[in-house]
Design an enzyme around this catalytic site. Structure first.
Site, mmCIF file in Angstrom:
data_model
loop_
_atom_site.group_PDB
_atom_site.id
_atom_site.type_symbol
_atom_site.label_atom_id
_atom_site.label_comp_id
_atom_site.label_asym_id
_atom_site.label_seq_id
_atom_site.Cartn_x
_atom_site.Cartn_y
_atom_site.Cartn_z
ATOM 1 N N GLY A 15 1.278 7.980 -7.000
ATOM 2 C CA GLY A 15 0.836 7.299 -5.774
ATOM 3 C C GLY A 15 1.067 8.194 -4.566
ATOM 4 O O GLY A 15 1.394 7.728 -3.471
ATOM 5 N N ASP A 180 15.860 -0.617 -2.974
ATOM 6 C CA ASP A 180 15.806 -1.628 -1.917
ATOM 7 C C ASP A 180 16.181 -0.831 -0.673
ATOM 8 O O ASP A 180 17.353 -0.461 -0.506
ATOM 9 C CB ASP A 180 16.824 -2.738 -2.175
ATOM 10 C CG ASP A 180 16.794 -3.791 -1.086
ATOM 11 O OD1 ASP A 180 16.658 -3.412 0.100
ATOM 12 O OD2 ASP A 180 16.904 -4.981 -1.393
ATOM 13 N N HIS A 181 15.203 -0.523 0.178
ATOM 14 C CA HIS A 181 15.503 0.466 1.221
ATOM 15 C C HIS A 181 16.548 -0.030 2.228
ATOM 16 O O HIS A 181 17.171 0.770 2.916
ATOM 17 C CB HIS A 181 14.225 0.964 1.916
ATOM 18 C CG HIS A 181 13.639 0.035 2.911
ATOM 19 N ND1 HIS A 181 12.785 -0.976 2.581
ATOM 20 C CD2 HIS A 181 13.778 -0.035 4.257
ATOM 21 C CE1 HIS A 181 12.425 -1.626 3.680
ATOM 22 N NE2 HIS A 181 13.008 -1.066 4.716
ATOM 23 N N HIS A 243 15.983 -7.767 0.289
ATOM 24 C CA HIS A 243 16.808 -7.286 1.411
ATOM 25 C C HIS A 243 17.806 -8.335 1.925
ATOM 26 O O HIS A 243 18.975 -8.029 2.150
ATOM 27 C CB HIS A 243 15.923 -6.862 2.590
ATOM 28 C CG HIS A 243 14.774 -5.984 2.205
ATOM 29 N ND1 HIS A 243 14.883 -4.963 1.307
ATOM 30 C CD2 HIS A 243 13.471 -5.976 2.621
ATOM 31 C CE1 HIS A 243 13.705 -4.350 1.178
ATOM 32 N NE2 HIS A 243 12.842 -4.957 1.965
HETATM 33 N N1 LIG Z 1 3.999 1.165 2.272
HETATM 34 C C1 LIG Z 1 5.220 0.703 2.511
HETATM 35 O O1 LIG Z 1 5.746 0.729 3.628
HETATM 36 C C2 LIG Z 1 6.021 0.123 1.395
HETATM 37 C C3 LIG Z 1 5.549 0.152 0.096
HETATM 38 N N2 LIG Z 1 6.339 -0.331 -0.912
HETATM 39 C C4 LIG Z 1 5.870 -0.287 -2.300
HETATM 40 O O2 LIG Z 1 5.473 1.036 -2.644
HETATM 41 C C5 LIG Z 1 4.399 1.021 -3.555
HETATM 42 C C6 LIG Z 1 3.231 1.829 -2.967
HETATM 43 O O3 LIG Z 1 2.829 1.235 -1.763
HETATM 44 P P1 LIG Z 1 1.788 1.950 -0.774
HETATM 45 O O4 LIG Z 1 2.018 3.406 -0.696
HETATM 46 O O5 LIG Z 1 1.827 1.155 0.475
HETATM 47 O O6 LIG Z 1 0.407 1.684 -1.524
HETATM 48 P P2 LIG Z 1 -1.000 2.398 -1.276
HETATM 49 O O7 LIG Z 1 -2.020 1.412 -1.680
HETATM 50 O O8 LIG Z 1 -1.077 3.022 0.058
HETATM 51 O O9 LIG Z 1 -0.983 3.593 -2.337
HETATM 52 C C7 LIG Z 1 -1.227 3.393 -3.705
HETATM 53 C C8 LIG Z 1 -1.283 4.747 -4.392
HETATM 54 O O10 LIG Z 1 -1.562 4.559 -5.773
HETATM 55 C C9 LIG Z 1 -2.627 5.437 -6.158
HETATM 56 N N3 LIG Z 1 -3.329 4.820 -7.281
HETATM 57 C C10 LIG Z 1 -3.904 3.589 -7.328
HETATM 58 N N4 LIG Z 1 -4.428 3.362 -8.550
HETATM 59 C C11 LIG Z 1 -4.170 4.478 -9.294
HETATM 60 C C12 LIG Z 1 -4.439 4.857 -10.635
HETATM 61 N N5 LIG Z 1 -5.099 4.048 -11.495
HETATM 62 N N6 LIG Z 1 -4.014 6.064 -11.054
HETATM 63 C C13 LIG Z 1 -3.354 6.894 -10.226
HETATM 64 N N7 LIG Z 1 -3.068 6.584 -8.952
HETATM 65 C C14 LIG Z 1 -3.473 5.400 -8.489
HETATM 66 C C15 LIG Z 1 -3.458 5.565 -4.902
HETATM 67 O O11 LIG Z 1 -4.193 6.749 -4.842
HETATM 68 P P3 LIG Z 1 -5.704 6.953 -5.314
HETATM 69 O O12 LIG Z 1 -6.486 5.854 -4.704
HETATM 70 O O13 LIG Z 1 -6.044 8.336 -4.807
HETATM 71 O O14 LIG Z 1 -5.659 6.902 -6.794
HETATM 72 C C16 LIG Z 1 -2.340 5.674 -3.867
HETATM 73 O O15 LIG Z 1 -1.831 6.989 -3.838
HETATM 74 C C17 LIG Z 1 4.098 -0.454 -3.791
HETATM 75 O O16 LIG Z 1 4.845 -0.886 -4.901
HETATM 76 C C18 LIG Z 1 4.632 -1.130 -2.540
HETATM 77 O O17 LIG Z 1 4.972 -2.477 -2.765
HETATM 78 C C19 LIG Z 1 7.597 -0.823 -0.677
HETATM 79 C C20 LIG Z 1 8.105 -0.879 0.599
HETATM 80 C C21 LIG Z 1 7.359 -0.444 1.741
HETATM 81 O O1 LIG Z 2 10.261 -4.129 2.400
HETATM 82 C C1 LIG Z 2 9.742 -4.439 3.453
HETATM 83 O O2 LIG Z 2 10.390 -4.162 4.581
HETATM 84 C C2 LIG Z 2 9.685 -4.065 5.815
HETATM 85 C C3 LIG Z 2 10.747 -4.151 6.890
HETATM 86 O O3 LIG Z 2 11.587 -3.038 6.769
HETATM 87 P P1 LIG Z 2 12.374 -2.500 8.039
HETATM 88 O O4 LIG Z 2 13.153 -1.359 7.507
HETATM 89 O O5 LIG Z 2 11.336 -2.115 9.049
HETATM 90 O O6 LIG Z 2 13.199 -3.613 8.558
HETATM 91 C C4 LIG Z 2 8.664 -5.161 5.964
HETATM 92 O O7 LIG Z 2 7.870 -4.891 7.099
HETATM 93 C C5 LIG Z 2 7.773 -5.189 4.756
HETATM 94 O O8 LIG Z 2 6.885 -6.300 4.854
HETATM 95 C C6 LIG Z 2 8.568 -5.309 3.498
HETATM 96 O O9 LIG Z 2 7.710 -5.087 2.383
#
Ligand SMILES: NC(=O)C1=CN([C@@H]2O[C@H](COP(=O)(O)OP(=O)(O)OC[C@H]3O[C@@H](n4cnc5c(N)ncnc54)[C@H](OP(=O)(O)O)[C@@H]3O)[C@@H](O)[C@H]2O)C=CC1
Ligand SMILES: O=C1O[C@H](COP(=O)(O)O)[C@@H](O)[C@H](O)[C@H]1O
Length: 493
Positions: A15, A180-181, A243
């Site tokens: 990802g 869990d950040h 959290h």
């Molecule tokens: N964003 C955030 O702030 C936070 C995210 N998370 C968790 O982190 C994880 C990722 O979130 P986030 O980065 O926001 O998600 P995104 O949707 O931005 O990214 C998903 C990634 O997965 C890749 N992907 C999707 N399908 C496939 C596949 N079949 N094979 C290979 N790669 C694939 C996509 O790339 P491509 O399309 O190029 O394949 C992309 O790089 C989730 O579990 C989310 O809950 C947790 C806390 C905070």
């Molecule tokens: O895990 C998550 O946390 C953020 C909040 O994180 P913080 O470090 O900014 O307090 C929240 O926005 C998001 O919905 C949730 O997935």
């Protein structure tokens, strides 16, 4: 040989073109590099479907860490450690190519076969990726292998169990790092130190001296572009299951006999086991759910949750939760832990307020309304520090008491959701310290509690929206405390 100071490792990010990688993971790895926590013998392999080249990927990495104070040569050297591999996780043949790439990199960098597989993609893929890694021999390197898993870990207890069983076929519990950040935040890590390194607090840390504890994590932001995920999650699964309950566990746990991951976790688990499950007939006495309507945020008029995108029209997903959590054990019997979290609230703030009971006869404040209980406030973000609210003599003639505060501020200011938390956690994973990751038992007991709440709520339709954007949530959340003779302490000083 992997040293604790500068461990050698290949980090494989599934990802790598996604939001989390760009906003959190690359900047955090950069900070570790910049601070000398990882040496030159490391490589990062980014995987995702889009057909990027190494150069495009590196450009993306450089973009993610740009800021005025950075040195171009440093960034260039850093990004040269990044490799991209176009990869569909559902295509089992892709894993062979990944294996070859890792072996090649392990020849170029002296990483001793140490591998971290970081799953930064949608949770539906977690189980099958773990299994493919096992089946294709990607775990069979000369060094250690660890699996980092993002949240959410399941949708409820049943799905979390199924996911855990799937992953455990391939990885042992001690190889699994569930992130869990919040556990990487400086002041969350400080809770244990404040409690267990200070005689003045630990002796009072129980139901004889504490009247209630309040944990608030409020956000100004709305759902942003995460509607697809968030609408199936809601604030309870998104924030409370992980959290908020983790903070409650750290506040309520017994002192561990040693500061080892096993001992700390064992004390946290006891708290999570002791959480009183929600009685469906009394859910309104203990929990309040809310959804934001339109309102004002940072001086701008903003839409309500249901107007954010078409798919959210008519949604009954909660964007706010407040609750009274009771811990049925000897130390905490009768002490409410009030929690609240929500989107589009008045301010971004995470804060813990410990309210101490009043003395038996207060000579200075006679009326209930005048009283100023002692408070210990732990400021988690945006400012970091602690404030102790005391009463002292008002200077001048007469014997009048007035509230005063003693404040300590950490130098580092945790900008909102900054990479620092991820930086610490990635480093902990590299050195094999599981203290600030959640063990399966913690996840399971948290889900059992959350399931009881969600089940109780499922019996009725909420009347949403019920709080305007830019407010502190629904009135019912204030009533929750008022019925017990308390009120929420402000989140700003
Ligand atoms: N964003 C955030 O702030 C936070 C995210 N998370 C968790 O982190 C994880 C990722 O979130 P986030 O980065 O926001 O998600 P995104 O949707 O931005 O990214 C998903 C990634 O997965 C890749 N992907 C999707 N399908 C496939 C596949 N079949 N094979 C290979 N790669 C694939 C996509 O790339 P491509 O399309 O190029 O394949 C992309 O790089 C989730 O579990 C989310 O809950 C947790 C806390 C905070
Ligand atoms: O895990 C998550 O946390 C953020 C909040 O994180 P913080 O470090 O900014 O307090 C929240 O926005 C998001 O919905 C949730 O997935």
């Amino acid at each position: 040989m992997n040293t604790i100071d500068k461990p050698n490792v290949v980090i494989v990010i599934f990802g790598a073109t996604g939001d989390l990688s760009k906003r959190k993971l690359f900047p955090s790895i950069y900070r570790l590099y910049q601070n000398g926590k990882i040496g030159e013998d490391f490589a990062v392999v980014g995987l995702a479907r889009r057909p990027w080249t190494n150069e495009v990927f590196r450009e993306n990495v450089r973009d993610s860490i740009q800021n005025a104070s950075l040195n171009a040569e440093d960034i260039e050297a850093f990004s040269s450690h990044f490799y991209y591999h176009s990869f569909d996780v559902t295509d089992t043949s892709s894993y062979d190519h990944l294996k070859i790439l890792l072996e090649e990199l392990e020849g170029n960098y002296q990483t001793d076969g140490n591998r971290i597989f970081y799953l930064a993609m949608a949770p539906e893929y977690f189980g099958s990726i773990a299994n493919q890694l096992q089946q294709n021999g990607l775990k069979d390197s000369a060094g250690w292998t660890r699996l980092v898993i993002e949240k959410p870990f399941g949708h409820d207890l049943e799905s979390a169990k199924a996911l855990n069983n799937q992953i455990r076929v391939a990885f042992n519990e001690n190889q699994i790092y569930r992130i869990d950040h919040y556990l990487g935040k400086e002041m969350v890590q400080n809770i244990e130190v404040i409690r267990f390194a200070n005689g003045i607090f630990e002796h009072l840390w129980n139901n004889r001296f504490i009247s209630n504890i309040q944990v608030t994590s409020s956000e100004e932001l709305g759902v942003e572009d995460r509607a697809r995920y968030y609408d199936h999650s809601g604030a309870t699964r998104d924030m409370v299951q992980n959290h908020m309950l983790q903070m409650v566990a750290l506040l309520a746990m017994e002192p561990p006999i040693k500061l080892t991951p096993e001992e700390i976790r064992s004390e946290k688990v006891k708290v999570l086991r002791a959480l009183r499950h929600v009685d469906p007939d009394k859910v309104d006495e203990f929990f309040v759910r809310g959804q934001y309507g339109s309102g004002t945020s940072k001086g701008e008029v903003v839409k309500g949750y249901r107007e954010e995108t078409e798919e959210l029209a008519g949604s009954t997903t909660e964007t706010y939760v407040a609750g009274k959590v009771m811990i049925d054990n000897y130390r905490w019997a009768g002490v409410p832990f009030y929690i609240r979290t929500g989107k589009r609230m008045k301010e971004k703030s995470t804060k813990i307020v410990v309210e101490f009971k009043d003395i038996p006869m207060n000579l200075y404040y006679k009326d209930e309304a005048e009283k100023h209980p002692n408070l210990l406030v732990i400021n988690i973000q945006p400012n970091e520090g602690i404030t102790l609210y005391l009463n002292a003599k008002k200077a001048g003639i007469g014997s009048i008491a007035e509230p005063i505060k003693l404040s300590y501020t950490n130098n580092g200011v945790d900008g909102i959701n900054t990479p620092e938390a991820y930086e610490k956690l990635i480093y902990d994973c590299i050195i094999g310290d599981t203290t600030n990751f959640t063990h399966w038992d913690e996840v399971a007991y948290s889900w059992a509690f959350i399931d009881s709440l969600l089940q109780a709520w499922s019996a009725s339709q909420p009347k949403f929206p019920n709080y305007p954007s830019g407010s502190m949530g629904p009135q019912a959340a204030n009533d929750l405390l008022e019925q017990d003779g308390f009120h929420w302490w402000p989140i700003t000083e």
